[in-house]
Design an enzyme around this catalytic site. Structure first.
Site, PDB file in Angstrom:
ATOM      1  N   VAL A  11       0.831  -1.200   0.000  1.00  0.00           N
ATOM      2  CA  VAL A  11       0.000   0.000   0.000  1.00  0.00           C
ATOM      3  C   VAL A  11       0.876   1.264   0.000  1.00  0.00           C
ATOM      4  CG1 VAL A  11      -0.145   0.151   2.528  1.00  0.00           C
ATOM      5  CG2 VAL A  11      -2.049   0.975   1.107  1.00  0.00           C
ATOM      6  N   THR A  12       0.298   2.353  -0.509  1.00  0.00           N
ATOM      7  CA  THR A  12       1.001   3.626  -0.453  1.00  0.00           C
ATOM      8  C   THR A  12       1.334   3.972   1.002  1.00  0.00           C
ATOM      9  OG1 THR A  12       0.883   5.983  -0.978  1.00  0.00           O
ATOM     10  CG2 THR A  12      -1.186   4.940  -0.412  1.00  0.00           C
ATOM     11  N   ASN A  13       2.522   4.453   1.217  1.00  0.00           N
ATOM     12  CA  ASN A  13       3.016   4.814   2.558  1.00  0.00           C
ATOM     13  C   ASN A  13       3.168   3.618   3.500  1.00  0.00           C
ATOM     14  OD1 ASN A  13       3.371   7.961   3.180  1.00  0.00           O
ATOM     15  ND2 ASN A  13       1.849   7.657   1.572  1.00  0.00           N
ATOM     16  N   GLY A  15       5.734   1.833   3.560  1.00  0.00           N
ATOM     17  CA  GLY A  15       7.147   1.786   3.944  1.00  0.00           C
ATOM     18  C   GLY A  15       8.020   1.039   2.946  1.00  0.00           C
ATOM     19  N   LYS A  16       7.580   0.947   1.707  1.00  0.00           N
ATOM     20  CA  LYS A  16       8.312   0.195   0.675  1.00  0.00           C
ATOM     21  C   LYS A  16       9.711   0.771   0.430  1.00  0.00           C
ATOM     22  CE  LYS A  16       5.057   1.142  -2.353  1.00  0.00           C
ATOM     23  NZ  LYS A  16       4.054   1.836  -1.497  1.00  0.00           N
ATOM     24  N   ASP A  36       8.236   4.257  -8.668  1.00  0.00           N
ATOM     25  CA  ASP A  36       7.828   5.673  -8.638  1.00  0.00           C
ATOM     26  C   ASP A  36       8.600   6.525  -9.656  1.00  0.00           C
ATOM     27  OD1 ASP A  36       6.045   5.139  -6.691  1.00  0.00           O
ATOM     28  OD2 ASP A  36       7.142   6.104  -5.053  1.00  0.00           O
ATOM     29  N   PHE A  39       6.599   7.110 -13.458  1.00  0.00           N
ATOM     30  CA  PHE A  39       5.301   7.736 -13.726  1.00  0.00           C
ATOM     31  C   PHE A  39       5.387   8.572 -14.998  1.00  0.00           C
ATOM     32  CE2 PHE A  39       4.124   6.957  -9.223  1.00  0.00           C
ATOM     33  CZ  PHE A  39       2.848   6.454  -9.442  1.00  0.00           C
ATOM     34  N   VAL A 133       4.047  15.334   0.713  1.00  0.00           N
ATOM     35  CA  VAL A 133       3.642  16.238  -0.371  1.00  0.00           C
ATOM     36  C   VAL A 133       4.080  15.610  -1.691  1.00  0.00           C
ATOM     37  CG1 VAL A 133       3.780  18.547  -1.355  1.00  0.00           C
ATOM     38  CG2 VAL A 133       3.869  18.254   1.124  1.00  0.00           C
TER      39      VAL A 133
HETATM   40  N1  LIG Z   1       7.967   1.065   9.770  1.00  0.00           N
HETATM   41  C1  LIG Z   1       7.526   2.325   9.770  1.00  0.00           C
HETATM   42  N2  LIG Z   1       6.852   2.830  10.819  1.00  0.00           N
HETATM   43  C2  LIG Z   1       6.383   4.092  10.818  1.00  0.00           C
HETATM   44  N3  LIG Z   1       6.523   4.956   9.789  1.00  0.00           N
HETATM   45  C3  LIG Z   1       7.187   4.514   8.716  1.00  0.00           C
HETATM   46  C4  LIG Z   1       7.725   3.186   8.631  1.00  0.00           C
HETATM   47  N4  LIG Z   1       8.328   3.032   7.425  1.00  0.00           N
HETATM   48  C5  LIG Z   1       8.166   4.211   6.795  1.00  0.00           C
HETATM   49  N5  LIG Z   1       7.504   5.103   7.546  1.00  0.00           N
HETATM   50  C6  LIG Z   1       7.111   6.471   7.196  1.00  0.00           C
HETATM   51  O1  LIG Z   1       5.967   6.373   6.348  1.00  0.00           O
HETATM   52  C7  LIG Z   1       6.079   7.263   5.258  1.00  0.00           C
HETATM   53  C8  LIG Z   1       6.106   6.478   3.975  1.00  0.00           C
HETATM   54  O2  LIG Z   1       7.322   5.716   3.903  1.00  0.00           O
HETATM   55  P1  LIG Z   1       7.893   5.249   2.507  1.00  0.00           P
HETATM   56  O3  LIG Z   1       8.151   6.431   1.643  1.00  0.00           O
HETATM   57  O4  LIG Z   1       9.013   4.316   2.784  1.00  0.00           O
HETATM   58  O5  LIG Z   1       6.620   4.441   1.990  1.00  0.00           O
HETATM   59  P2  LIG Z   1       6.241   4.000   0.517  1.00  0.00           P
HETATM   60  O6  LIG Z   1       5.423   2.758   0.662  1.00  0.00           O
HETATM   61  O7  LIG Z   1       7.455   3.935  -0.324  1.00  0.00           O
HETATM   62  O8  LIG Z   1       5.300   5.221   0.060  1.00  0.00           O
HETATM   63  P3  LIG Z   1       4.895   5.736  -1.416  1.00  0.00           P
HETATM   64  O9  LIG Z   1       3.494   5.278  -1.598  1.00  0.00           O
HETATM   65  O10 LIG Z   1       4.983   7.219  -1.365  1.00  0.00           O
HETATM   66  O11 LIG Z   1       5.855   5.137  -2.394  1.00  0.00           O
HETATM   67  C9  LIG Z   1       7.344   8.095   5.509  1.00  0.00           C
HETATM   68  O12 LIG Z   1       6.966   9.273   6.169  1.00  0.00           O
HETATM   69  C10 LIG Z   1       8.183   7.199   6.395  1.00  0.00           C
HETATM   70  O13 LIG Z   1       9.019   7.942   7.237  1.00  0.00           O
HETATM   71 MG   LIG Z   2       7.922   4.892  -2.170  1.00  0.00          MG
END
Ligand SMILES: Nc1ncnc2c1ncn2[C@@H]1O[C@H](COP(=O)(O)OP(=O)(O)OP(=O)(O)O)[C@@H](O)[C@H]1O
Ligand SMILES: [Mg+2]
Length: 199
Positions: A11-13, A15-16, A36, A39, A133
């Site tokens: 899922v988005t955010n 932590g990938k 990412d 795009f 953002v």
């Molecule tokens: N294990 C964790 N616990 C809490 N917050 C986290 C954790 N891992 C990442 N985050 C926070 O969550 C947010 C998203 O992290 P990240 O960019 O790694 O996710 P993503 O899945 O790559 O998101 P995106 O959908 O933007 O690609 C950031 O603010 C990051 O600091």
């Molecule tokens: Mg990402």
């Protein structure tokens, strides 16, 4: 098998990107490709009847370009292996591909040596997303009107997947997630080493 390809989706955010970077720091000979980065420009993104830009779909991504980046990595890894004449697991070139729409894209299906999928609950996802953002920034209602429904749709499509996916609880700490996946990968890489010896 001369390379080891890891998929980190979710899922988005979830932590990938954070997890992929943490793994890269500790795995030898490891590259990361982020979905990412592929795009299409905003001018090529469709809009729905509510005016929401349709970013969270495969059509918003230049997947052909991403595939060719992966092919280039495969090609150069093969060369590097030949030049160092290496057969040990430690030096197997590792590629992490991270992104929100990996396991729904058929041309990648045969690539994965190990697949992970990060999930977090709706509320936490919405909260984390609101702190970010994006370019362009999320408009009011975008999360509920586009991002979350698309995630649910893609997750449901994944029910047809035939290979093993390791689901990860994205609410765990960064450190715990890293340790869990790192230990799992060490085991998987060791299995691959066995395969190399016996085949
Ligand atoms: N294990 C964790 N616990 C809490 N917050 C986290 C954790 N891992 C990442 N985050 C926070 O969550 C947010 C998203 O992290 P990240 O960019 O790694 O996710 P993503 O899945 O790559 O998101 P995106 O959908 O933007 O690609 C950031 O603010 C990051 O600091
Ligand atoms: Mg990402």
């Amino acid at each position: 098998m001369k390379t080891f390809v890891i998929g980190i989706s979710g899922v988005t955010n979830g932590g990938k990107t954070t997890l992929a970077k943490n793994l890269q720091k500790h795995l030898p000979n490891c590259s990361v490709i982020s979905q990412d980065d592929f795009f299409k420009p905003e001018s090529e993104i469709e809009t729905d009847t509510n005016g929401f830009l349709q970013y969270d779909v495969l059509e918003a991504l230049n997947m052909e370009k991403m595939m060719s980046t992966i092919s280039c990595w495969m090609e150069s890894s093969r060369h590097s292996l030949v030049s160092t004449d290496s057969g040990s697991t430690e030096e197997i070139p590792i590629l992490i591909i991270e992104g929100f729409l990996l396991f729904n894209y058929k041309p990648l299906d045969t690539l994965w040596n190990r697949s992970y999928f990060l999930t977090i609950p709706y509320e936490e996802c919405k909260r984390r997303r609101s702190t970010r953002v994006y370019k362009p920034p999320d408009v009011p209602g975008y999360f509920d009107g586009h991002v979350w429904p698309m995630y649910l749709k893609h997750k449901q499509e994944m029910e047809n997947i035939t290979w093993e996916i390791v689901y990860l609880d994205g609410t765990k700490s960064e450190e715990d997630l890293f340790s869990q996946v790192y230990e799992d990968l060490i085991q998987e890489l060791a299995k691959q080493k066995c395969l190399q010896v016996t085949t």
